[in-house]
Design an enzyme around this catalytic site. Structure first.
Site, short mmCIF file in Angstrom:
data_model
loop_
_atom_site.label_atom_id
_atom_site.label_comp_id
_atom_site.label_asym_id
_atom_site.label_seq_id
_atom_site.Cartn_x
_atom_site.Cartn_y
_atom_site.Cartn_z
N LYS A 68 -10.52 -0.28 -1.53
CA LYS A 68 -10.24 -0.63 -0.43
C LYS A 68 -10.93 0.98 0.21
O LYS A 68 -9.75 1.75 0.10
CB LYS A 68 -8.66 -0.81 -0.45
CG LYS A 68 -8.33 -0.93 1.80
CD LYS A 68 -7.04 -1.23 1.43
CE LYS A 68 -6.59 -1.47 3.14
NZ LYS A 68 -5.49 -1.97 3.38
N LYS A 83 -7.43 2.84 -2.64
CA LYS A 83 -7.84 2.74 -1.11
C LYS A 83 -8.19 4.89 -0.56
O LYS A 83 -7.40 5.48 -1.43
CB LYS A 83 -6.70 1.97 0.02
CG LYS A 83 -6.67 2.35 1.26
CD LYS A 83 -5.72 1.84 1.71
CE LYS A 83 -5.16 1.99 3.27
NZ LYS A 83 -4.11 1.31 3.92
N ASP A 137 0.96 -1.28 -0.16
CA ASP A 137 -0.14 0.28 -0.20
C ASP A 137 0.65 1.34 0.13
O ASP A 137 1.81 1.36 1.19
CB ASP A 137 -0.97 0.03 1.29
CG ASP A 137 -2.05 -1.04 1.58
OD1 ASP A 137 -1.81 -2.12 0.48
OD2 ASP A 137 -3.02 -0.98 2.32
#
Length: 292
Positions: free
Chosen positions: A237, A201, A137
């Site tokens: 996400k 995300k 990430d």
């Protein structure tokens, strides 16, 4: 890639008013999803997260063991999708995971601000992968995005995509609480996907504003547009401040409504959380478990 030009074929994205209208349609639909089956699905999509300043190797080992041993305590409930840790703890997590098959997510690239040298981001990312991270990430250059410097921001994601490699999942954090405007969030999402993101995300959870339904709608609109124009599906996400089962259900319903049920699997839908896991487990079993 010249991202400013590439953006043109994806349109401007939804306005704030359009996002609000979509949410007005979606919120009533959450009622049908407040049930144990949806809670179970949401639980299986959690990246169980420990990203604290006080984390230590001992803490992370205990934290990961809890997730690894979960199926032996709750064999009828699917386990979380991954554990998420800082790069320095990837190897420790791997030892604790052993042969269980649980995935390791590592934040990287100067998380959470992304304000360091590209060479440092590259090295940190490659080391995390070498030490066993299955998923990475990273955070966009928020300042570049706000300044309209789309090409440098996108090219950096491309560079880190190469460091990650094709066998590791790349999630790109937009830090939507700092971008604020749906149209800007939409553009950031498209750039991240063009640069090679497997997931987009919402947030790091380290700024004042985490995930919001408004940001989720803008991002899912971008995912849908991107899939229509390129044929490539990208995951979503939500992370940052998500703790209650009702929060999880809202994001689940947004994805269901805007992208379809085929996106409601761990391969396309994730929830970054810590306390949410315990709260969802309580909702699934109907009692206070205190496992996580």
């Amino acid at each position: 890639m010249e991202y400013s030009n590439a953006l043109k074929k994806f349109g401007p994205g939804p306005s704030a008013a359009e996002v609000e209208r979509m949410l007005e349609e979606i919120r009533p639909l959450t009622e049908k999803n407040r049930n144990r089956e949806v809670y179970r699905k949401c639980f299986s999509c959690i990246d169980l997260t420990s990203l604290g300043s006080t984390d230590s190797h001992e803490h992370i080992e205990r934290f990961v063991r809890k997730a690894v041993e979960f199926p032996s305590h709750y064999p009828d409930i699917p386990n979380v999708a991954s554990v998420c840790v800082y790069p320095a703890f990837v190897e420790t997590a791997g030892v604790a995971i052993g042969e269980s098959g649980l995935a390791i997510t590592s934040v990287s690239g100067g998380f959470p601000s992304s304000q360091t040298y590209l060479e440092v981001k590259m090295l940190e990312t490659s080391m995390a992968v070498e030490n066993g991270a299955d998923e990475i990430d990273i955070v966009i250059g928020v300042g570049e995005m706000l300044s309209g410097e789309y090409d440098p921001m996108g090219n950096e994601i491309e560079t880190l995509r190469k460091e990650v490699g094709e066998d590791v999942t790349l999630k790109v954090i937009l830090e939507t609480g700092l971008l604020r405007e749906p149209a800007l969030i939409y553009r950031a999402a498209v750039i991240a996907m063009l640069a090679g993101a497997d997931f987009i995300k919402t947030s790091t959870g380290k700024t004042g504003t985490g995930a919001t339904p408004e940001a989720a709608v803008a991002m899912c609109a971008a995912i849908r547009s991107f899939a229509e124009k390129t044929g490539r599906a990208t995951g979503f996400k939500a992370a940052g401040g998500i703790s209650a089962p009702d929060d999880a259900v809202l994001y689940y319903t947004i994805v269901e409504r805007l992208l379809g049920e085929e996106y409601l699997t761990p391969e396309r839908f994730r929830l970054g959380a810590s306390s949410l896991a315990g709260n969802l487990l309580d909702a699934i079993t109907g009692r206070e478990e205190r496992y996580f």
